[in-house]
Design a protein around this motif. Structure first.
Motif, mmCIF file in Angstrom:
data_model
loop_
_atom_site.group_PDB
_atom_site.id
_atom_site.type_symbol
_atom_site.label_atom_id
_atom_site.label_comp_id
_atom_site.label_asym_id
_atom_site.label_seq_id
_atom_site.Cartn_x
_atom_site.Cartn_y
_atom_site.Cartn_z
ATOM 1 N N ARG A 105 12.063 -3.711 14.457
ATOM 2 C CA ARG A 105 10.738 -3.403 13.897
ATOM 3 C C ARG A 105 9.805 -2.874 14.996
ATOM 4 N NH1 ARG A 105 6.871 -5.751 9.422
ATOM 5 N NH2 ARG A 105 4.909 -5.425 10.474
ATOM 6 N N GLY A 273 9.724 3.455 1.594
ATOM 7 C CA GLY A 273 8.563 4.324 1.743
ATOM 8 C C GLY A 273 8.375 5.348 0.644
ATOM 9 N N ILE A 341 8.914 -8.633 -1.205
ATOM 10 C CA ILE A 341 10.329 -8.571 -0.818
ATOM 11 C C ILE A 341 10.694 -10.012 -0.469
ATOM 12 C CG2 ILE A 341 11.981 -7.663 0.875
ATOM 13 C CD1 ILE A 341 10.188 -5.215 1.186
ATOM 14 N N PHE A 402 0.441 -5.266 0.167
ATOM 15 C CA PHE A 402 1.386 -4.971 1.240
ATOM 16 C C PHE A 402 1.870 -6.242 1.925
ATOM 17 C CE2 PHE A 402 -1.452 -1.358 0.650
ATOM 18 C CZ PHE A 402 -0.551 -0.317 0.530
ATOM 19 N N GLY A 411 4.288 0.369 6.464
ATOM 20 C CA GLY A 411 3.856 1.680 5.983
ATOM 21 C C GLY A 411 2.481 1.648 5.325
ATOM 22 N N LEU A 414 0.060 4.511 6.221
ATOM 23 C CA LEU A 414 0.554 5.776 5.680
ATOM 24 C C LEU A 414 0.348 5.822 4.170
ATOM 25 C CD1 LEU A 414 2.120 8.420 5.732
ATOM 26 C CD2 LEU A 414 4.243 7.110 5.786
HETATM 27 C C1 HEM Z 1 2.021 1.642 -2.107
HETATM 28 C C2 HEM Z 1 2.974 1.629 -1.220
HETATM 29 C C3 HEM Z 1 3.633 0.415 -0.648
HETATM 30 C C4 HEM Z 1 3.599 -0.884 -1.074
HETATM 31 C C5 HEM Z 1 2.850 -1.470 -2.263
HETATM 32 C C6 HEM Z 1 4.415 -1.650 -0.142
HETATM 33 C C7 HEM Z 1 4.598 -3.025 -0.214
HETATM 34 C C8 HEM Z 1 5.367 -3.749 0.669
HETATM 35 C C9 HEM Z 1 5.569 -5.175 0.595
HETATM 36 C C10 HEM Z 1 4.943 -6.107 -0.435
HETATM 37 C C11 HEM Z 1 6.392 -5.516 1.620
HETATM 38 C C12 HEM Z 1 6.943 -6.916 1.922
HETATM 39 C C13 HEM Z 1 6.145 -7.663 2.947
HETATM 40 C C14 HEM Z 1 6.764 -9.023 3.191
HETATM 41 O O1 HEM Z 1 7.957 -9.202 3.093
HETATM 42 O O2 HEM Z 1 6.034 -9.944 3.491
HETATM 43 C C15 HEM Z 1 6.726 -4.308 2.349
HETATM 44 C C16 HEM Z 1 7.556 -4.255 3.441
HETATM 45 C C17 HEM Z 1 7.933 -3.083 4.069
HETATM 46 N N1 HEM Z 1 7.465 -1.815 3.818
HETATM 47 FE FE1 HEM Z 1 6.125 -1.319 2.397
HETATM 48 N N2 HEM Z 1 4.925 -0.808 0.803
HETATM 49 C C18 HEM Z 1 4.477 0.465 0.548
HETATM 50 C C19 HEM Z 1 4.743 1.607 1.286
HETATM 51 C C20 HEM Z 1 5.563 1.680 2.386
HETATM 52 C C21 HEM Z 1 5.793 2.871 3.188
HETATM 53 C C22 HEM Z 1 5.128 4.214 2.970
HETATM 54 C C23 HEM Z 1 6.713 2.526 4.158
HETATM 55 C C24 HEM Z 1 7.315 3.350 5.262
HETATM 56 C C25 HEM Z 1 7.182 4.580 5.489
HETATM 57 C C26 HEM Z 1 7.029 1.121 3.980
HETATM 58 C C27 HEM Z 1 7.907 0.418 4.762
HETATM 59 C C28 HEM Z 1 8.095 -0.945 4.669
HETATM 60 C C29 HEM Z 1 9.015 -1.674 5.533
HETATM 61 C C30 HEM Z 1 9.923 -1.089 6.604
HETATM 62 C C31 HEM Z 1 8.902 -3.029 5.153
HETATM 63 C C32 HEM Z 1 9.650 -4.214 5.727
HETATM 64 C C33 HEM Z 1 8.850 -4.911 6.810
HETATM 65 C C34 HEM Z 1 9.612 -6.085 7.397
HETATM 66 O O3 HEM Z 1 10.463 -6.628 6.707
HETATM 67 O O4 HEM Z 1 9.332 -6.443 8.542
HETATM 68 N N3 HEM Z 1 6.307 0.649 2.897
HETATM 69 N N4 HEM Z 1 6.072 -3.235 1.748
#
Ligand code: HEM
Length: 466
Positions: A105, A273, A341, A402, A411, A414
């Motif tokens: 990460r 993403g 997640i 998020f 993300g 972004l």
């Molecule tokens: C409206 C758009 C988005 C929503 C609602 C969203 C929501 C979330 C949520 C709820 C999580 C889980 C956090 C957790 O486990 O505590 C997450 C993790 C993540 N998101 Fe997003 N996300 C969005 C857009 C994006 C974008 C644009 C990217 C990358 C370009 C992205 C990459 C990731 C990654 C890599 C994780 C895992 C982080 C980790 O496990 O350390 N997401 N997102």
């Protein structure tokens, strides 16, 4: 004194609550609605056994905050569905944990930033995609299917950063790739369902449990990624990394690392993403066609702050409070990641007076947090709830689309920029209407890994003689 696992419906031997889940889902349709129904009966910490896996669904702001902030809950489950996409191992960011997750990460974020993540360059890339999209929409007067409208644009934004490449909006191969991702996001819910909890059933009913779909899609995605990484290897200049893949390859070379990890990071970026932002942006359009007054007020703000011709920019954001409120209201009401997640307890621990054994699967009730009793008339789409009487933007600590804590979405910045620029560009140029003879689109979602809108069409009518 903590003495037992959180209460929930009585589990059967071997299958646990899986049969009840499948049976009840026929009535309530969505997993997150079922968890909420059961939590009304059993409490804010809902204890389940799915197959042989202890699962807890966490409800309520305080309890969710506690889970997100304690390190013991920072794990990710080992479920079969998660490792199926990553060579049978825990790799990459999204479904990885421990020191390997922390390192990947950190490095991924470092490389993303060094190639423009969060900078003016990123904004330029988003703007270019918005302009292409507006151009495409202005070429037709026919109703357009809204559901995958943003897919290729969003991939292009991520992919320029990761792989230094963009595709034409009508690129057939990329459209196929987007369709694959969409399909796999609809095959299962984020827990992976039966595939995670009784994985041996893939030998008996692979189609029914989503196994065939997941493997077909991931085979195609990995083929695309293997080729992309191979091309990068062939043209790599170690002194001049062009994008995130180049930087990773150089790092791997120094540490004798395996490119499997890089491949899964790329997959994470595509999967986490793209559908997330697309589904939220599509929902934003859906609410705007449903609520003519909101659409008019949004356009008034755009006309006032940006005008009819100037290209919208992120620096307009601070003066466009109503647009921001529309984005927040969409993130709230549509909550496309209804249980986040899954997290996992990495050691035996306690929560809310109950025992949580090591390995417990933890789902976070984000949809309920955003649509529960904290909000006045939560079923109404009302951006004004995020504005003060004086018309300033008001953040609400109960909105956490998020997640937060160490695993929060990487993300978020972004996604917020994309949503803002997509909507500003589109609404500056078009009125959105429901095509003649079509019903008003429903906000009821299609379930899956993320929630998405049911198929609906929009007619994009040019404004200002554009
Ligand atoms: C409206 C758009 C988005 C929503 C609602 C969203 C929501 C979330 C949520 C709820 C999580 C889980 C956090 C957790 O486990 O505590 C997450 C993790 C993540 N998101 Fe997003 N996300 C969005 C857009 C994006 C974008 C644009 C990217 C990358 C370009 C992205 C990459 C990731 C990654 C890599 C994780 C895992 C982080 C980790 O496990 O350390 N997401 N997102």
């Amino acid at each position: 004194r903590p003495t037992k696992f959180p209460p929930g419906p009585k589990p059967l031997p071997l299958v646990g609550n899986l049969f009840s889940v499948l049976f009840e889902l026929k009535k309530v349709k969505y997993h997150h609605s079922l968890w909420k129904c059961w939590s009304n009966k059993y409490g804010g910490l809902l204890g389940l056994r799915l197959g042989s896996v202890n699962t807890v669904v966490v409800f309520g702001k305080e309890m969710i905050k506690e889970v997100y902030s304690r390190e013991v809950f920072d794990g990710r489950p080992d479920g079969f569905m998660y490792t199926l996409r990553s060579f049978g191992k825990k790799l990459g960011i999204v479904f990885n944990d421990g020191s390997s997750w922390a390192k990947t990460r950190r490095i991924a974020l470092k490389f993303m930033k060094s190639h423009g993540y969060g900078s003016r360059l990123m904004e330029e890339h988003i703007s270019e995609e918005c302009m292409e999209l507006v151009k495409m929409l202005s070429r037709t007067t026919k109703p357009v299917l809204a559901n995958n409208l943003f897919d290729v644009s969003i991939i292009n934004i991520v992919w320029r950063l990761v792989a230094g490449k963009r595709y034409k909006l009508d690129d057939e191969n990329l459209k196929k790739l987007c369709d694959l991702i969409t399909r796999c996001f609809k095959a299962v819910d984020i827990s992976g369902g039966v595939m995670t909890f009784m994985p041996f059933l893939r030998y008996i009913i692979p189609d029914i449990i989503g196994y065939t779909e997941m493997t077909t899609v991931h085979r195609a995605l990995h083929k695309f990624l293997t080729e992309t990484i191979r091309e990068h290897r062939g043209t790599l200049d170690p002194d001049n990394p062009r994008d995130v893949i180049d930087s990773f390859l150089i790092e791997l070379h120094h540490n004798n690392g395996s490119s499997e990890d890089l491949q899964v990071v790329c997959l994470d970026m595509l999967e986490a993403g793209v559908e997330t932002v697309n589904n939220t942006a599509v929902y934003m359009l859906l609410h705007l066609v449903r609520e003519r007054n909101v659409q008019m007020r949004l356009q008034m703000e755009i006309d006032e702050v940006i005008g009819k011709e100037r290209t919208p920019s992120l620096s307009d954001k601070s003066r466009m409070v109503y647009t921001e409120a529309v984005i927040l209201e969409t993130l709230r009401i549509s909550s496309i990641a209804p249980v986040g997640i899954p997290h996992m307890a990495t050691a035996d621990t306690q929560l809310g007076g109950y025992d949580i054994p090591k390995g417990t699967f933890i789902l976070i009730g984000l949809h309920d947090l955003h649509n529960g009793s904290h909000w006045k008339n939560p079923q109404d789409f009302r951006p004004e709830r995020f504005l003060t009487k004086e018309g300033n933007l008001m953040q609400d600590e109960t909105l956490k689309p998020f997640g937060f804590g160490k695993r929060r979405c990487i993300g978020e910045g972004l996604a917020r920029s994309e949503l803002f620029l997509f909507i500003a560009h589109i609404m500056q140029k078009f009125h959105l209407i429901v095509p003649d003879g079509d019903p008003l689109p429903t906000a009821d979602p299609v379930g899956g890994i993320t929630l998405s809108a049911k198929p609906f069409k929009i007619q994009f009518l040019p404004r200002h003689g554009f």
